[in-house]
Write a protein that holds these residues in place. Structure first.
Motif, mmCIF file in Angstrom:
data_model
loop_
_atom_site.group_PDB
_atom_site.id
_atom_site.type_symbol
_atom_site.label_atom_id
_atom_site.label_comp_id
_atom_site.label_asym_id
_atom_site.label_seq_id
_atom_site.Cartn_x
_atom_site.Cartn_y
_atom_site.Cartn_z
ATOM 1 N N LEU A 42 0.857 -1.182 0.000
ATOM 2 C CA LEU A 42 0.000 0.000 0.000
ATOM 3 C C LEU A 42 0.894 1.234 0.000
ATOM 4 C CD1 LEU A 42 -2.623 -1.263 2.613
ATOM 5 C CD2 LEU A 42 -2.837 -1.244 0.117
ATOM 6 N N ARG A 43 1.248 1.692 -1.197
ATOM 7 C CA ARG A 43 2.192 2.790 -1.361
ATOM 8 C C ARG A 43 1.507 4.144 -1.178
ATOM 9 N NH1 ARG A 43 6.322 -0.529 -0.614
ATOM 10 N NH2 ARG A 43 6.684 -1.976 -2.361
ATOM 11 N N GLU A 58 -2.260 9.793 -5.039
ATOM 12 C CA GLU A 58 -2.592 10.242 -6.384
ATOM 13 C C GLU A 58 -3.910 9.645 -6.860
ATOM 14 O OE1 GLU A 58 0.736 9.151 -8.753
ATOM 15 O OE2 GLU A 58 2.011 10.809 -8.045
ATOM 16 N N SER A 59 -4.121 8.383 -6.571
ATOM 17 C CA SER A 59 -5.334 7.706 -7.019
ATOM 18 C C SER A 59 -6.580 8.261 -6.338
ATOM 19 C CB SER A 59 -5.221 6.206 -6.744
ATOM 20 O OG SER A 59 -6.412 5.533 -7.081
ATOM 21 N N LEU A 60 -6.459 8.569 -5.047
ATOM 22 C CA LEU A 60 -7.610 9.024 -4.274
ATOM 23 C C LEU A 60 -7.754 10.542 -4.247
ATOM 24 C CD1 LEU A 60 -7.231 6.528 -1.294
ATOM 25 C CD2 LEU A 60 -8.961 6.452 -3.099
ATOM 26 N N GLY A 61 -6.741 11.239 -4.739
ATOM 27 C CA GLY A 61 -6.807 12.694 -4.765
ATOM 28 C C GLY A 61 -6.710 13.333 -3.399
ATOM 29 N N VAL A 62 -5.885 12.756 -2.533
ATOM 30 C CA VAL A 62 -5.695 13.298 -1.185
ATOM 31 C C VAL A 62 -4.197 13.432 -0.921
ATOM 32 C CG1 VAL A 62 -7.848 12.304 -0.314
ATOM 33 C CG2 VAL A 62 -5.732 10.993 -0.129
ATOM 34 N N SER A 63 -3.853 13.998 0.223
ATOM 35 C CA SER A 63 -2.447 14.193 0.562
ATOM 36 C C SER A 63 -1.824 12.915 1.116
ATOM 37 C CB SER A 63 -2.309 15.303 1.608
ATOM 38 O OG SER A 63 -2.866 14.894 2.843
ATOM 39 N N PRO A 91 -0.004 12.658 3.907
ATOM 40 C CA PRO A 91 -0.289 12.520 5.335
ATOM 41 C C PRO A 91 -1.664 11.915 5.619
ATOM 42 C CG PRO A 91 0.771 14.614 4.930
ATOM 43 C CD PRO A 91 0.458 14.026 3.579
ATOM 44 N N THR A 92 -2.641 12.267 4.782
ATOM 45 C CA THR A 92 -3.977 11.690 4.958
ATOM 46 C C THR A 92 -3.944 10.191 4.714
ATOM 47 O OG1 THR A 92 -5.106 13.732 4.326
ATOM 48 C CG2 THR A 92 -6.348 11.686 4.080
ATOM 49 N N VAL A 93 -3.262 9.777 3.649
ATOM 50 C CA VAL A 93 -3.126 8.345 3.367
ATOM 51 C C VAL A 93 -2.386 7.654 4.497
ATOM 52 C CG1 VAL A 93 -2.031 6.649 1.850
ATOM 53 C CG2 VAL A 93 -3.238 8.609 0.866
ATOM 54 N N ARG A 152 2.645 -3.179 9.027
ATOM 55 C CA ARG A 152 3.702 -2.215 8.732
ATOM 56 C C ARG A 152 5.036 -2.812 9.164
ATOM 57 N NH1 ARG A 152 3.018 3.264 8.286
ATOM 58 N NH2 ARG A 152 1.084 3.164 9.500
ATOM 59 N N GLU A 153 5.980 -2.868 8.230
ATOM 60 C CA GLU A 153 7.296 -3.416 8.530
ATOM 61 C C GLU A 153 8.370 -2.380 8.228
ATOM 62 O OE1 GLU A 153 8.137 -7.189 6.826
ATOM 63 O OE2 GLU A 153 6.114 -7.970 7.149
ATOM 64 N N PRO A 154 9.398 -2.304 9.079
ATOM 65 C CA PRO A 154 10.484 -1.345 8.855
ATOM 66 C C PRO A 154 11.126 -1.545 7.477
ATOM 67 C CG PRO A 154 10.648 -2.310 11.040
ATOM 68 C CD PRO A 154 9.587 -3.087 10.307
ATOM 69 N N HIS A 155 11.327 -0.451 6.773
ATOM 70 C CA HIS A 155 11.994 -0.439 5.466
ATOM 71 C C HIS A 155 11.173 -1.083 4.344
ATOM 72 C CE1 HIS A 155 15.344 0.772 7.912
ATOM 73 N NE2 HIS A 155 15.425 -0.420 8.497
ATOM 74 N N ARG A 156 9.983 -1.573 4.681
ATOM 75 C CA ARG A 156 9.147 -2.203 3.655
ATOM 76 C C ARG A 156 7.790 -1.518 3.524
ATOM 77 N NH1 ARG A 156 9.249 -8.645 3.886
ATOM 78 N NH2 ARG A 156 8.311 -8.242 1.840
ATOM 79 N N GLY A 157 7.432 -0.743 4.505
ATOM 80 C CA GLY A 157 6.175 -0.024 4.438
ATOM 81 C C GLY A 157 4.970 -0.859 4.847
#
Length: 234
Positions: free
Chosen positions: A45-46, A52-57, A59-61, A76-81
C-alpha cells in the motif's frame, strides 16, 4: 489577560472535522477494497500511489493506513512499508484454539445468563442471517455481523475482559474469513449453522453428544480447516 479572539477563524482554529472526515473516508475505501478482494493479501500500500489515485495528501493516506494497521487489515514493517495483511496458518490455528476457550465459556454460561445477554445473541444472529439472505450486503458487512454473533456468545459470560479478548481475536481473523467468504460463497450454509447452534441453546441442550458445546467445538474446528485450505496457507 488576553481576550479570546472574536474572529470565526480564531474561535474554531482547533477544529479539524474536515481532515478527520477525509482520513475516515480514505480508510473506509481501502477497507472496502480489501474486503471485496480488489486489494489482495500482501499487496503493498504505497502512500504516493494511493494519494494520487484518491486525490488526497500523503499525510492523509498515512493516517488512513495506520487505521488499517490498528484493525489488523494491514501490517507495517520497517523499510518495507505497509501491505495488506497475510493470514498465517499457525495464527489461524491459535486464534481458533483461543476462540473455543472463550466462546465455549459463553455457551456454558447460557443457562445462567440474563435475558439481555441472551437477547443479544438472538439479535446478532438475526442481523447476520438477514444480511445473508437479503443478498445485498457487502463482504465487509457480512463479516462484521458474523463476528458480532460470535462475540455475543462470549458476552454471555458477563466478563468485559473476556469480551475484549474475543474482539481482539476477531480482528485477527476477520480478513481471513472475508477471503474465504469470497472464495467459497457459502454464507447461507454459515447462517444455517449459526441458527442450529442457537436452537440447541434455546432448548437447553448444552452438554453431551449433539449438544451446543460439541456443536460449537466442531464449528470452530471446521472453520480452522476451511480457512487454511481455502487460502492455501502453510
Amino acid at each position: 489577560m488576553t481576550a479570546p479572539s472574536s474572529s470565526p477563524r480564531g474561535r474554531f482554529a482547533t477544529l479539524s472535522v474536515e481532515h478527520a472526515s477525509t482520513v475516515s473516508r480514505v480508510a473506509a475505501e481501502l477497507r472496502r477494497a480489501v474486503f471485496e478482494g480488489e486489494l489482495e493479501s500482501g499487496t503493498p500500500l504505497r502512500e504516493i500511489a494511493l494519494a494520487e489515485s484518491l486525490g488526497v495528501s500523503r499525510p492523509t493516506v498515512r493516517e488512513a493506513l495506520s487505521v488499517l494497521v490498528a484493525e489488523g487489515l494491514a501490517t507495517r514493517e520497517p523499510h518495507r512499508g505497509v501491505a495488506v495483511a497475510t493470514p498465517r496458518a499457525e495464527s489461524v490455528r491459535d486464534v481458533c484454539r483461543a476462540r473455543w476457550v472463550l466462546e465455549g465459556a459463553g455457551v456454558q454460561a447460557w443457562a445462567g445468563a440474563d435475558d439481555v445477554r441472551r437477547q443479544r445473541v438472538r439479535d446478532t444472529l438475526e442481523a447476520y442471517t438477514s444480511a445473508v439472505r437479503g443478498g445485498r450486503a457487502s463482504y465487509e458487512e457480512l463479516n462484521e455481523r458474523h463476528l458480532s454473533f460470535h462475540v455475543s456468545l462470549v458476552e454471555l459470560t458477563g466478563s468485559p475482559r473476556l469480551v475484549q479478548m474475543a474482539e481482539a481475536l476477531m480482528d485477527e481473523l476477520k480478513l481471513a474469513l472475508a477471503q474465504v467468504d469470497r472464495i467459497r460463497r457459502n454464507a447461507h450454509d454459515e447462517a444455517e449453522s449459526h441458527e442450529g447452534l442457537v436452537t440447541l441453546l434455546e432448548a437447553g441442550r448444552i452438554d453431551g453428544p449433539g449438544g451446543a458445546s460439541e456443536f460449537l467445538r466442531q464449528h470452530i474446528a471446521d472453520a480452522e480447516v476451511e480457512v487454511i485450505d481455502a487460502l492455501g496457507l502453510e
